[in-house]
Design an enzyme around this catalytic site. Structure first.
Site, short mmCIF file in Angstrom:
data_model
loop_
_atom_site.label_atom_id
_atom_site.label_comp_id
_atom_site.label_asym_id
_atom_site.label_seq_id
_atom_site.Cartn_x
_atom_site.Cartn_y
_atom_site.Cartn_z
N ASP A 60 0.86 -1.18 0.00
CA ASP A 60 0.00 0.00 0.00
C ASP A 60 0.91 1.24 0.00
O ASP A 60 1.37 1.67 -1.06
CB ASP A 60 -0.89 -0.11 1.25
CG ASP A 60 -1.98 0.92 1.32
OD1 ASP A 60 -2.55 1.25 0.29
OD2 ASP A 60 -2.26 1.40 2.43
N PHE A 120 -10.05 -0.48 -0.63
CA PHE A 120 -9.77 -1.30 0.53
C PHE A 120 -10.37 -2.67 0.30
O PHE A 120 -11.57 -2.83 0.20
CB PHE A 120 -10.31 -0.69 1.83
CG PHE A 120 -9.72 -1.38 3.02
CD1 PHE A 120 -8.47 -1.03 3.49
CD2 PHE A 120 -10.40 -2.42 3.63
CE1 PHE A 120 -7.89 -1.69 4.57
CE2 PHE A 120 -9.84 -3.10 4.71
CZ PHE A 120 -8.59 -2.73 5.18
P1 IMP Z 1 1.89 -0.54 3.72
O1 IMP Z 1 2.94 -0.61 4.79
O2 IMP Z 1 1.13 0.76 3.77
O3 IMP Z 1 2.40 -0.85 2.35
O4 IMP Z 1 0.77 -1.54 4.11
C1 IMP Z 1 0.92 -2.87 4.01
C2 IMP Z 1 -0.02 -3.57 4.96
O5 IMP Z 1 -1.26 -2.88 5.16
C3 IMP Z 1 -0.38 -4.88 4.32
O6 IMP Z 1 0.53 -5.86 4.74
C4 IMP Z 1 -1.78 -5.12 4.82
O7 IMP Z 1 -1.71 -5.85 6.02
C5 IMP Z 1 -2.34 -3.75 5.10
N1 IMP Z 1 -3.24 -3.31 3.99
C6 IMP Z 1 -2.97 -2.41 3.04
N2 IMP Z 1 -3.99 -2.25 2.19
C7 IMP Z 1 -4.95 -3.10 2.60
C8 IMP Z 1 -6.27 -3.44 2.09
O8 IMP Z 1 -6.78 -2.91 1.09
N3 IMP Z 1 -6.95 -4.38 2.80
C9 IMP Z 1 -6.46 -4.98 3.91
N4 IMP Z 1 -5.23 -4.72 4.39
C10 IMP Z 1 -4.48 -3.78 3.76
#
Ligand code: IMP
Ligand code: MG
Length: 176
Positions: A100, A149
């Protein structure tokens, strides 16, 4: 009223995981592969992906927790549980469910790189490139998606729905 809208069916996920597994097996056939799965989100994906890679694999898990979703914009990622293994003989592949902001993958990547594996690459079933807060390009990506999401296949909403065998989004009735 909230409704579920299927984004990727079980069959679509299965086909993608098979394809990723075959690609990784080709790239790693002469390597000593160690997969590091990031919990909790990736456990379903890792379980399927490792069985789609037809070769010897060592598996480890790390539990990460991010504090960057709410007010905290510093993007701290906490390693809640680490693993203990000398990585100098291994070609490490970090596997997460989704990228994300990129903060989780980037910080885990840097942590593992500091342990000097033979090589280091990353894999995520899903990628939301439009949401990046830090630059990060993943080596193996299943599906690239919009800023949505999504839930199911390991991904949670309020810690529920990880057991759903497909990936869906919640939509409000009046948004349809
Ligand atoms: P980042 O550190 O922002 O890249 O987020 C990564 C983590 O956020 C992932 O390992 C997921 O656990 C959670 N995450 C990000 N987007 C989503 C989503 O759309 N649905 C559920 N979990 C998410
Ligand atoms: Mg996660």
């Amino acid at each position: 009223m909230r409704e579920r809208q299927i984004l990727f069916s079980r069959q679509q996920i299965e086909a993608k995981v098979k394809q990723l597994g075959e690609q990784i097996a080709r790239d790693y056939h002469d390597k000593n592969l160690l997969v590091v799965g990031l919990l909790k989100g990736s456990f379903v994906f890792v379980a399927d992906l490792m069985r789609a890679i037809d070769q010897k694999i060592v598996i480890e898990f790390m539990t990460t927790s991010s504090y960057h979703d709410a007010e905290d914009s510093t993007g701290r990622v906490e390693i809640v549980q680490d693993f203990n293994r000398d990585l100098s003989d291994f070609d490490v592949l970090i596997v997460d469910d989704i990228i994300d902001s990129g903060l989780t993958m980037k910080s885990v990547y840097e942590l593992i790189r500091s342990r000097h594996p033979k090589s280091l690459k990353t894999c995520a079933l899903l990628d939301k490139p439009s949401r990046r807060k830090v630059e990060f390009e993943c080596d193996y990506v299943g599906f690239t998606i919009e800023d949505l999401f999504i839930v199911g296949y390991g991904l949670n909403y309020g810690d529920y729905y990880r057991n759903v065998d497909h990936i869906f989004v919640f939509v409000e009735e009046n948004e349809k």
